[in-house]
Design a protein around this motif. Structure first.
Motif, short mmCIF file in Angstrom:
data_model
loop_
_atom_site.label_atom_id
_atom_site.label_comp_id
_atom_site.label_asym_id
_atom_site.label_seq_id
_atom_site.Cartn_x
_atom_site.Cartn_y
_atom_site.Cartn_z
N PRO A 185 8.19 -3.75 3.02
CA PRO A 185 7.64 -2.92 2.06
C PRO A 185 8.55 -2.27 1.04
CG PRO A 185 7.04 -2.27 4.42
CD PRO A 185 8.27 -3.19 4.49
N PRO A 186 8.07 -2.11 -0.37
CA PRO A 186 8.82 -1.57 -1.28
C PRO A 186 9.13 -0.15 -1.20
CG PRO A 186 6.62 -1.92 -2.03
CD PRO A 186 6.55 -2.18 -0.59
N ARG A 187 10.26 0.36 -1.78
CA ARG A 187 10.56 1.67 -2.17
C ARG A 187 9.94 2.14 -3.23
NH1 ARG A 187 15.66 2.45 -3.49
NH2 ARG A 187 15.92 0.20 -4.19
N VAL A 188 9.75 3.60 -3.51
CA VAL A 188 9.38 4.13 -4.68
C VAL A 188 10.41 4.62 -5.35
CG1 VAL A 188 7.99 5.99 -5.57
CG2 VAL A 188 7.13 4.85 -3.48
N ALA A 189 10.63 4.06 -6.60
CA ALA A 189 12.09 4.32 -7.42
C ALA A 189 12.15 5.74 -7.83
CB ALA A 189 12.12 3.51 -8.71
N GLU A 190 10.92 6.35 -8.05
CA GLU A 190 10.89 7.64 -8.61
C GLU A 190 11.37 8.81 -7.33
OE1 GLU A 190 8.71 5.59 -9.17
OE2 GLU A 190 8.77 5.41 -11.49
N CYS A 191 10.97 8.45 -6.21
CA CYS A 191 11.02 9.24 -5.17
C CYS A 191 12.67 9.47 -4.85
CB CYS A 191 10.28 9.17 -3.93
SG CYS A 191 8.62 9.06 -3.87
N PRO A 192 13.13 10.77 -4.69
CA PRO A 192 14.48 10.98 -4.83
C PRO A 192 15.12 10.31 -3.21
CG PRO A 192 13.65 12.88 -5.31
CD PRO A 192 12.54 11.86 -5.04
N VAL A 193 14.30 10.41 -2.24
CA VAL A 193 14.70 9.64 -1.03
C VAL A 193 13.75 8.50 -0.59
CG1 VAL A 193 15.12 10.28 1.70
CG2 VAL A 193 15.56 12.22 -0.36
N ASN A 194 14.37 7.57 -0.08
CA ASN A 194 13.65 6.53 0.38
C ASN A 194 14.28 6.02 2.04
OD1 ASN A 194 14.29 4.59 -2.59
ND2 ASN A 194 12.33 5.99 -2.15
N ALA A 220 -0.77 5.71 -9.04
CA ALA A 220 0.03 7.00 -9.18
C ALA A 220 1.16 7.01 -10.40
CB ALA A 220 0.78 6.66 -7.64
N GLY A 221 1.22 5.71 -11.10
CA GLY A 221 2.08 5.76 -11.98
C GLY A 221 3.66 5.53 -11.45
N LEU A 222 3.64 4.89 -10.29
CA LEU A 222 4.99 4.98 -9.73
C LEU A 222 5.44 3.57 -9.67
CD1 LEU A 222 4.35 7.18 -6.58
CD2 LEU A 222 5.92 7.82 -8.75
N SER A 223 6.86 3.29 -9.69
CA SER A 223 7.21 1.86 -9.67
C SER A 223 7.99 1.55 -8.31
CB SER A 223 8.64 1.91 -10.74
OG SER A 223 8.48 2.89 -11.75
N ALA A 224 7.65 0.23 -8.08
CA ALA A 224 8.36 -0.47 -7.01
C ALA A 224 9.37 -0.98 -6.84
CB ALA A 224 7.20 -1.42 -6.24
N ASN A 264 0.87 -1.19 0.03
CA ASN A 264 -0.15 0.03 -0.01
C ASN A 264 0.90 1.13 0.05
OD1 ASN A 264 -2.64 1.33 0.18
ND2 ASN A 264 -2.12 1.87 2.03
N LEU A 265 0.32 2.41 -0.60
CA LEU A 265 1.15 3.78 -0.74
C LEU A 265 0.25 4.79 -0.24
CD1 LEU A 265 3.97 4.23 -1.65
CD2 LEU A 265 2.99 4.36 -3.86
N MET A 313 9.15 17.66 -8.39
CA MET A 313 8.68 16.94 -9.68
C MET A 313 7.79 15.97 -9.54
SD MET A 313 10.74 18.88 -11.11
CE MET A 313 11.08 18.16 -12.87
N GLU A 314 7.82 15.10 -8.51
CA GLU A 314 6.58 14.10 -8.28
C GLU A 314 5.16 14.29 -7.89
OE1 GLU A 314 10.23 13.11 -9.00
OE2 GLU A 314 10.01 13.54 -6.82
N VAL A 315 5.10 15.77 -7.77
CA VAL A 315 3.66 16.04 -7.22
C VAL A 315 2.47 15.66 -7.88
CG1 VAL A 315 3.40 18.24 -8.54
CG2 VAL A 315 2.33 18.08 -6.31
N ASP A 316 2.56 15.29 -9.07
CA ASP A 316 1.34 14.74 -9.93
C ASP A 316 0.96 13.27 -9.50
OD1 ASP A 316 0.99 16.87 -11.53
OD2 ASP A 316 1.99 15.93 -13.44
N ALA A 317 2.12 12.53 -9.32
CA ALA A 317 1.90 11.39 -8.72
C ALA A 317 1.45 11.23 -7.26
CB ALA A 317 3.37 10.39 -8.87
N VAL A 318 1.85 12.37 -6.44
CA VAL A 318 1.14 12.30 -5.03
C VAL A 318 -0.31 12.63 -5.09
CG1 VAL A 318 1.23 13.45 -3.14
CG2 VAL A 318 3.50 12.66 -4.21
N ASP A 319 -0.53 13.43 -6.02
CA ASP A 319 -1.82 13.85 -6.09
C ASP A 319 -2.84 12.76 -6.86
OD1 ASP A 319 -3.55 16.17 -5.45
OD2 ASP A 319 -4.12 16.48 -7.51
N ARG A 320 -2.34 11.85 -7.54
CA ARG A 320 -3.28 10.86 -8.14
C ARG A 320 -3.64 9.89 -6.88
NH1 ARG A 320 -0.23 11.55 -13.06
NH2 ARG A 320 1.37 10.48 -12.40
#
Ligand SMILES: Cc1cc2nc3c(=O)[nH]c(=O)nc-3n(C[C@H](O)[C@H](O)[C@H](O)COP(=O)(O)O)c2cc1C
Length: 225
Positions: free
Chosen positions: A132-141, A120-124, A42-43, A84-91
């Motif tokens: 739990p997985p990391r979000v590849a597109e997020c600059p910090v995990n 969200a259009g994000l990759s695990a 879950n995210l 830069m990832e605000v669209d994905a967050v808002d989805r």
């Protein structure tokens, strides 16, 4: 005398008493990745978050899927998006991993989403030390293990609470290479890190640096203890 507002005069602004429904004065947005007992990820966006030393504390509604997962599995990845990832967050806004959406949330427009990464259009990406997985597109995990779930507002225990403060030990930090402070193995360049902020339900970036910082004269390694 200085003022805390943009009055443009030397007058100090007068306060008024108000009764705001929310106190979301501006904090970074995180995407919390968790898994349920069957391993389904879950995210969820979260912005009630702060750090002290290697501890992160996250404020979370106890009836969310994220809280349920944290109670059951006690592991999490705190993914920090940049602006830069605000669209994905808002989805992911107005979605929940809970299959039954409460009447209150439903009235506000929330709907159930089974696959939040796809929505969200994000990759695990696999984490190193937690399930739990990391979000590849997020600059910090930040990989974290739950130390304690603190019930808030006087509840007897976490399962009886409406709100939880989740205390996590951060056990692994991943960053996109471009955030690294040149010449330093373990430091982040704050000129390059552009966190996404949430203030009163709206998204903002950081402005420019406001003032030279006396605190920043302390070498970061001093904080190791
Ligand atoms: C930008 C943003 C920040 C949010 N911050 C929080 C928060 O700090 N704590 C919280 O409990 N919910 C927060 N929410 C709402 C949760 O994301 C929402 O309750 C969601 O349904 C939880 O998903 P889940 O049920 O799949 O865990 C935030 C939502 C957005 C879009």
């Amino acid at each position: 005398m200085s003022t805390c507002t943009d009055l443009g005069t030397s007058e100090v602004a007068q306060h008024s008493v108000i009764d705001p429904a929310i106190l979301y004065f501006g904090t970074p947005v995180a995407l919390l990745a968790t898994v349920d007992e069957a391993g389904h990820p879950n995210l969820a966006p979260n912005s009630s978050i702060w750090w002290l030393g290697q501890t992160a504390v996250v404020g979370i509604a106890a009836r969310s899927q994220t809280a349920r997962n944290l109670l059951a599995v006690r592991e999490c990845v705190i993914n920090l998006p940049s602006v830069m990832e605000v669209d994905a967050v808002d989805r992911l806004a107005l979605t929940t991993g809970r299959t039954s959406v409460s009447e209150r949330k439903s009235r506000a427009g929330y709907r159930h989403v089974h696959d939040k990464f796809a929505a969200a259009g994000l990759s695990a990406a696999a984490a190193d030390r937690v399930a739990p997985p990391r979000v590849a597109e997020c600059p910090v995990n930040l990989e974290g293990r739950v130390r304690t779930l603190h019930p808030l507002r006087g509840a007897a225990d976490p399962t009886a609470a409406d709100l939880l403060a989740v205390e996590l030990d951060i056990v692994r930090v991943h960053i996109h290479e471009h955030l690294r402070l040149a010449g330093h193995e373990n430091r982040i360049d704050p000129d390059r890190w552009r966190p996404l902020m949430m203030s009163f339900q709206r998204y903002f970036g950081l402005g420019t640096e406001a003032h030279p910082s006396l605190l920043s004269t302390i070498d970061e390694d001093w904080y190791r203890g």
